[in-house]
Design a protein around this motif. Structure first.
Motif, mmCIF file in Angstrom:
data_model
loop_
_atom_site.group_PDB
_atom_site.id
_atom_site.type_symbol
_atom_site.label_atom_id
_atom_site.label_comp_id
_atom_site.label_asym_id
_atom_site.label_seq_id
_atom_site.Cartn_x
_atom_site.Cartn_y
_atom_site.Cartn_z
ATOM 1 N N ILE A 130 -7.090 13.630 41.356
ATOM 2 C CA ILE A 130 -7.243 13.785 42.572
ATOM 3 C C ILE A 130 -7.587 12.071 43.362
ATOM 4 C CG2 ILE A 130 -8.197 15.233 44.572
ATOM 5 C CD1 ILE A 130 -8.543 17.522 42.591
ATOM 6 N N GLY A 131 -8.505 11.934 42.744
ATOM 7 C CA GLY A 131 -8.905 10.529 43.841
ATOM 8 C C GLY A 131 -8.145 9.646 43.537
ATOM 9 N N ASP A 132 -7.077 9.676 42.192
ATOM 10 C CA ASP A 132 -6.547 8.345 42.561
ATOM 11 C C ASP A 132 -5.288 8.721 43.433
ATOM 12 O OD1 ASP A 132 -8.021 6.463 41.112
ATOM 13 O OD2 ASP A 132 -7.401 7.207 38.833
ATOM 14 N N GLY A 133 -4.770 9.959 43.517
ATOM 15 C CA GLY A 133 -3.581 10.690 43.798
ATOM 16 C C GLY A 133 -3.594 10.427 45.635
ATOM 17 N N THR A 179 -2.396 17.293 40.945
ATOM 18 C CA THR A 179 -1.657 16.241 41.750
ATOM 19 C C THR A 179 -0.942 15.983 42.177
ATOM 20 O OG1 THR A 179 -1.003 15.355 39.837
ATOM 21 C CG2 THR A 179 -3.064 14.028 40.680
ATOM 22 N N GLN A 180 0.040 16.641 41.934
ATOM 23 C CA GLN A 180 1.251 17.800 42.311
ATOM 24 C C GLN A 180 1.331 18.164 44.497
ATOM 25 O OE1 GLN A 180 3.518 20.056 40.100
ATOM 26 N NE2 GLN A 180 4.093 18.500 38.708
ATOM 27 N N LEU A 181 -0.348 18.846 44.399
ATOM 28 C CA LEU A 181 -0.716 19.723 45.253
ATOM 29 C C LEU A 181 -1.686 18.538 45.991
ATOM 30 C CD1 LEU A 181 -2.847 22.458 43.878
ATOM 31 C CD2 LEU A 181 -0.672 22.720 44.682
ATOM 32 N N VAL A 182 -2.198 17.506 45.849
ATOM 33 C CA VAL A 182 -2.540 15.865 46.568
ATOM 34 C C VAL A 182 -0.447 15.660 46.975
ATOM 35 C CG1 VAL A 182 -3.401 14.452 46.477
ATOM 36 C CG2 VAL A 182 -4.496 15.520 45.127
ATOM 37 N N ALA A 183 -0.293 16.043 46.665
ATOM 38 C CA ALA A 183 0.662 14.674 47.233
ATOM 39 C C ALA A 183 1.618 15.871 47.648
ATOM 40 C CB ALA A 183 2.306 14.080 45.967
ATOM 41 N N CYS A 184 1.700 17.019 47.743
ATOM 42 C CA CYS A 184 2.099 17.758 48.426
ATOM 43 C C CYS A 184 1.833 17.666 50.548
ATOM 44 C CB CYS A 184 2.702 19.540 48.147
ATOM 45 S SG CYS A 184 3.832 19.932 46.154
#
Ligand code: M6R
Length: 368
Positions: free
Chosen positions: A20-23, A163-168
């Motif tokens: 998540i941090g990397d995202g 990480t999909q959530l983070v990108a969204c």
């Protein structure tokens, strides 16, 4: 390469704070202004977008469902979410001003690929949210946000989902910024909350002992239900999918408000029901969820309640209480999914199943 873990899946679950941090890395400046450099659609074009359709399959579809709540709230652009295979064959209405967002961890899922090819032919703009650099779906899209989760080996998606959530979230905030829906401060405030997520997720992982006990206790369960509302509804669906995939147990996720329209008939003595409780806030979501929990408990359900750690109101109705950090409602899926992933992984392990390679499943579904 499993770093001492028994399964890739377990390793990938525990990698989520880092992923998540990397995202989030390099996606905003000090003032919280977002920069998504892989978006090769001009700001002018983004301002023209009048409809968003999010497509994906399985877990990616659930990430899309969460995205709808966030993107519509932040941008006020109408947003639909659809399974890629359904979208492709129903003759959807697309124009130059439609943004199709294709979510795919692998970037090779045939159903999603065929759907974006259809969208490109209809002149819609296509943005991919993808974890695999250089894979087919991002190559055929106008823009891509890579999720930077690192390789996901376990067939069940975990860090791929978070990480999909983070990108969204980043996409929603970026669109809001470009279109001027929300100004500086508000976007910066959500970005600050996002930045706290790796630490929150780490804490959920550190406190996961009760989830292991739960798996022991429900060994032998024949059916498990999951209830959520708002952004917690896709979390319920994701929790159920994980359990089906890994433990081969019948599991279903419901929107809590739907209970009295049918599913409550399923409730019987001892049926385990996971309940994802929205954070307390000004809306009525939290209280409505508590009423739903009371209703099912009165009918004998065994309630496993995921709620804010200091949510005393819900404690009397929880047979098992799984505390979650206090976060904004729209971001809660990032923390609420973690115990559900661990539960399925643990239960499947206890049942002697191959967690990384569940029966009948492939990591990447490259046929339609
Ligand atoms: O690679 P994709 O994200 O396109 O894959 C989509 C689904 O096949 C995938 O999420 C599947 O549902 C997972 N096994 C869920 O754990």
């Amino acid at each position: 390469e499993k770093d001492g873990y028994d399964w890739f899946m377990r390793k990938e679950i525990f990698e989520q704070p880092r992923a998540i941090g990397d995202g989030l890395l390099g996606r905003h400046d000090e003032a919280g202004q977002l920069q998504l450099d892989e978006v090769r659609i001009s700001d002018d074009e983004l301002r023209e977008i009048d409809k968003i359709i999010i497509i994906g399959c399985g877990t990616a579809n659930y990430a899309g469902m969460v995205a709808k709540y966030a993107i519509e709230h932040w941008t006020r652009i109408p947003c639909e979410v659809e399974l890629a295979h359904e979208f492709r064959y129903r003759d959807p209405i697309l124009t130059r001003n439609t943004l199709v967002v294709a979510i795919s961890q692998s970037g090779e899922t045939a159903d999603t690929l065929m759907a974006i090819r259809h969208a490109v032919k209809q002149k819609a703009r296509v943005l991919a949210i993808c974890n695999t650099n250089g894979s087919t779906i991002p190559r055929e899209s106008d823009a891509v946000i890579y999720t930077h989760a690192g390789p996901e080996i376990g067939v069940a998606s975990t860090k791929g989902f978070s990480t999909q959530l983070v990108a969204c979230y980043l996409l929603g905030l970026y669109l809001a910024q470009v279109r001027g829906n929300k100004f500086g401060d508000e976007i910066a405030a959500v970005v600050r909350e996002l930045e706290k997520m790796p630490a929150h997720v780490q804490r959920v992982l550190d406190d996961s002992a009760s989830v292991y006990e739960l798996a022991q206790r429900f060994l032998g369960a024949r059916s498990v239900l999951f209830l959520g509302r708002h952004a917690g509804f896709p979390v319920a669906l994701e929790g159920a999918l994980k359990l089906k995939e890994l433990a081969y147990i019948h599991a279903e996720g419901f929107a809590a408000g739907e209970l009295k329209h049918g599913p409550i008939a399923l409730i019987e003595e001892g049926l385990p029901v996971f309940c994802i409780v929205p954070p307390r806030g000004r809306d009525q979501l939290h209280d409505k969820m508590i009423s739903a929990i009371q209703e099912i408990r009165a009918r004998g359900a065994l309630t496993i309640v995921l709620a804010e750690e200091d949510d005393d109101e819900v404690v009397p109705y929880a047979d098992v209480f799984i505390p979650l950090p206090t976060v904004p409602t729209l971001l809660q899926p990032l923390v609420a999914t973690i115990p559900l992933q661990l539960f399925s992984c643990e239960l499947a392990t206890l049942m002697g199943h191959d967690v990384d390679q569940p029966r009948n499943l492939a990591k990447s579904v490259t046929v339609e």
